[in-house]
Design a protein around this motif. Structure first.
Motif, PDB file in Angstrom:
ATOM      1  N   GLU A 271       0.823  -1.203   0.000  1.00  0.00           N
ATOM      2  CA  GLU A 271       0.000   0.000   0.000  1.00  0.00           C
ATOM      3  C   GLU A 271       0.862   1.260   0.000  1.00  0.00           C
ATOM      4  O   GLU A 271       0.584   2.225  -0.721  1.00  0.00           O
ATOM      5  CB  GLU A 271      -0.939  -0.002   1.213  1.00  0.00           C
ATOM      6  N   VAL A 272       1.914   1.274   0.800  1.00  0.00           N
ATOM      7  CA  VAL A 272       2.847   2.410   0.779  1.00  0.00           C
ATOM      8  C   VAL A 272       3.424   2.578  -0.628  1.00  0.00           C
ATOM      9  O   VAL A 272       3.497   3.693  -1.169  1.00  0.00           O
ATOM     10  CB  VAL A 272       3.968   2.210   1.815  1.00  0.00           C
ATOM     11  N   LYS A 274       2.080   1.645  -3.404  1.00  0.00           N
ATOM     12  CA  LYS A 274       1.005   2.099  -4.294  1.00  0.00           C
ATOM     13  C   LYS A 274       0.853   3.617  -4.271  1.00  0.00           C
ATOM     14  O   LYS A 274       0.766   4.268  -5.324  1.00  0.00           O
ATOM     15  CB  LYS A 274      -0.313   1.438  -3.872  1.00  0.00           C
ATOM     16  N   PHE A 275       0.820   4.193  -3.080  1.00  0.00           N
ATOM     17  CA  PHE A 275       0.648   5.641  -2.965  1.00  0.00           C
ATOM     18  C   PHE A 275       1.823   6.383  -3.614  1.00  0.00           C
ATOM     19  O   PHE A 275       1.636   7.397  -4.300  1.00  0.00           O
ATOM     20  CB  PHE A 275       0.522   6.046  -1.496  1.00  0.00           C
ATOM     21  N   ARG A 276       3.031   5.877  -3.417  1.00  0.00           N
ATOM     22  CA  ARG A 276       4.217   6.533  -3.975  1.00  0.00           C
ATOM     23  C   ARG A 276       4.216   6.415  -5.503  1.00  0.00           C
ATOM     24  O   ARG A 276       4.534   7.376  -6.206  1.00  0.00           O
ATOM     25  CB  ARG A 276       5.480   5.911  -3.370  1.00  0.00           C
ATOM     26  N   GLY A 333       2.387   6.241   3.555  1.00  0.00           N
ATOM     27  CA  GLY A 333       2.289   6.494   2.122  1.00  0.00           C
ATOM     28  C   GLY A 333       2.111   7.958   1.766  1.00  0.00           C
ATOM     29  O   GLY A 333       2.132   8.317   0.589  1.00  0.00           O
ATOM     30  N   ASP A 376       8.673  10.736   4.673  1.00  0.00           N
ATOM     31  CA  ASP A 376       8.865   9.531   3.861  1.00  0.00           C
ATOM     32  C   ASP A 376       9.947   8.619   4.436  1.00  0.00           C
ATOM     33  O   ASP A 376      10.988   8.393   3.813  1.00  0.00           O
ATOM     34  CB  ASP A 376       9.216   9.917   2.419  1.00  0.00           C
ATOM     35  N   THR A 388       7.413  -0.235  -5.269  1.00  0.00           N
ATOM     36  CA  THR A 388       6.908   0.969  -5.939  1.00  0.00           C
ATOM     37  C   THR A 388       7.095   0.859  -7.446  1.00  0.00           C
ATOM     38  O   THR A 388       6.182   1.166  -8.228  1.00  0.00           O
ATOM     39  CB  THR A 388       7.639   2.215  -5.404  1.00  0.00           C
TER      40      THR A 388
END
Length: 540
Positions: A271-272, A274-276, A333, A376, A388
């Motif tokens: 998930e982290v 994904k956001f990046r 994220g 971050d 990522t």
């Protein structure tokens, strides 16, 4: 992804790529420094602001609304007293579909999944005692987004708050409705026209209000994996940008007010990533595809909600751990605002205690941990950087497929996104059923007997009371004033789309009609008369 001896994949990520048991330098592609950039700078991989949470935490925005406007107003005051820094309004299904509470199709649904709003009177009650120049409000409304946004502005007018002081977000993302939720009203082309009119109206009248929250959340709740969530969401974003450009708007005039809405799952690392990846893709699209020059046009700012679909009715208190893990993923994220679900939402509307506990979860993360100490903190992590890149690769492949099908609307009409999400959802359900995907309390660590729980239940008299309010409103208002404004609304809506200027923007006559106390259903009905209603093609 590079593989080394001893790093054979032990499992697959949600987006379909292999996850090695050990990550190292060889798993991260060359050019990492360029792909990262600095926080607050292109390509915004490390966050859209240089300081992120080191100066102030994310906005703690709780999603709430049920029953009558009076009941929801009481809950909003409770949330504000508990420390919520932003409100997020849930509307009931008739409101989301542009129907008044007293029409037959609304029977049994009034006030069930959100608050019933039929007129400016209801909106005034909803925000009674809440100064709109001091609170940021998000409204989860799509097909009738223009109507609810204008009602909000009218309430602010009554409080003496000018449009330039209003802050918040209107979801206004109808394309994902055709893909995942189904609360659409008009055909796609007319829906895009309405979206562009909202962009133009807010640029002139509500300059600090986010004009759209392009949503992957609902696609994720329907079963999309992380790469599908951001791939299909950003493809929809491209369609909105093109519609605004076709309407004569300049990209750097409207793009800084675009925002996004994503889910946070329990698979924290992916998930982290994904956001990046989403920030990086959007920055590149806006600069290279659409020629944006203002850095704010390239920033992917987003709200996050923890994953409702991962909540369980079995052992509901375990949801507290799930929600905390999901909230961690959102914060790590780089989210701009966050809603944490209440632990009892898989059973019914959240109780007051559960809603307060959801706020407390965010407050503990913000003020008792060191999450806000550094920007971050996962930057440079072999695992997160490799993930990522992988999420970005899969998402870009999906965006390219959508583009080759003619763009988001054409792909929607072909059933592409819906079919792909349904395939993923089916695969996930099979894995849970087979025990290959563990869900604590459901297919492992079950209890023989569940503890009793008394859910919050809506008022059974709600529909009758709402209908009585509508009768009074129609008796008190000026029919001549309402009918004149509605005729003007039909005239503007009947004119060809794509012409700039307020005289061609449907929101101006719409505001006059709502100020004269026209109802949500009447305004949406007038546009239905002109534009028709969307009938999906179920052949795919």
């Amino acid at each position: 992804m590079a593989q080394r001896a001893g790093s054979e994949p032990s499992r697959r990520g949600e987006s379909g790529f292999d996850i090695p048991t050990v990550y190292g330098p060889g798993d991260v592609a060359p050019g990492l420094e360029e792909r990262l950039g600095e926080p607050g700078e292109y390509p915004f991989t490390r966050g859209v602001y240089r300081s992120m949470y080191t100066e102030r935490p994310w906005t703690m925005r709780q999603y709430a609304g049920f029953g009558t406007a009076t009941e929801s107003n009481r809950r909003y005051h409770q949330l504000i007293e508990a420390g919520t820094t932003g409100l997020s309004v849930a509307f009931d299904l008739p409101t989301q579909m542009g129907f008044d509470s007293d029409v037959p199709v609304a029977a049994g649904e009034v006030g069930k999944v959100g608050v019933a709003i039929d007129s400016v009177d209801d909106m005034c009650t909803l925000f009674d005692g809440i100064p709109l120049d001091q609170v940021s409000t998000s409204m989860t409304i799509n097909a009738p987004a223009s109507v609810l946004l204008l009602l909000y502005q009218l309430v602010a007018d009554g409080q003496g708050v000018p449009g330039e002081k209003l802050t918040g977000t209107v979801q206004n993302d109808v394309l994902k409705e055709y893909i995942a939720r189904g609360t659409y009203i008009y055909p796609p082309a007319e829906s895009l026209r309405l979206t562009s009119d909202i962009f133009g109206y807010c640029a002139a009248e509500l300059p600090r209000f986010n004009t759209i929250s392009i949503s992957g959340y609902h696609m994720a709740e329907a079963g999309a994996n992380p790469a599908q969530e951001i791939g299909f969401t950003l493809a929809n974003g491209m369609e909105y940008v093109r519609a605004a450009l076709a309407a004569g708007l300049a990209v750097d005039d409207f793009a800084p007010r675009l925002s996004f809405f994503f889910v946070a799952r329990t698979t924290l690392l992916e998930e982290v990533a994904k956001f990046r990846a989403a920030r990086r893709i959007w920055a590149r699209l806006m600069r290279e595809e659409f020629g944006a020059r203002n850095p704010k046009s390239m920033m992917l700012r987003f709200h996050t909600q923890t994953a409702g679909v991962q909540l369980t009715a079995q052992q509901p208190e375990v949801n507290i751990i799930r929600v905390t893990t999901q909230a961690l993923a959102a914060v790590l994220g780089g989210t701009q605002s966050l809603h944490t679900n209440s632990f009892d939402e898989a059973i019914a509307l959240p109780s007051e205690k559960a809603a307060r506990l959801a706020v407390r979860t965010q407050q503990v993360l913000a003020y008792e941990t060191d999450l806000t100490a550094a920007v971050d903190p996962f930057a440079g992590s072999y695992a997160v950087e490799a993930m990522t890149d992988e999420v970005e690769r899969v998402a870009l492949e999906l965006i390219d497929t959508v583009e080759k099908r003619g763009g988001a609307v054409a792909a929607i009409e072909q059933g592409f996104q819906k079919t792909e999400i349904e395939k993923t959802a089916y695969g996930t359900a099979r894995e849970i059923e087979a025990g290959e995907r563990v869900v604590v309390g459901v297919n492992r660590y079950r209890l023989d007997t569940e503890e009793p729980y008394e859910p919050l239940r809506p008022n059974p008299e709600l529909e009758r009371e709402q209908a009585q309010r509508l009768d009074r409103l129609r008796a008190e208002r000026s029919s001549t004033e309402v009918n004149g404004a509605m005729d003007e609304l039909r005239r503007v809506a009947s004119a060809p789309a794509g012409r700039p200027g307020p005289e061609h923007n449907v929101l101006y006559p719409m505001r006059r009609a709502l100020a004269a106390r026209a109802t949500v259903g009447e305004v949406c009905g007038a546009l239905r008369e002109v534009w028709g209603a969307y009938v999906p093609n179920d052949a795919f």
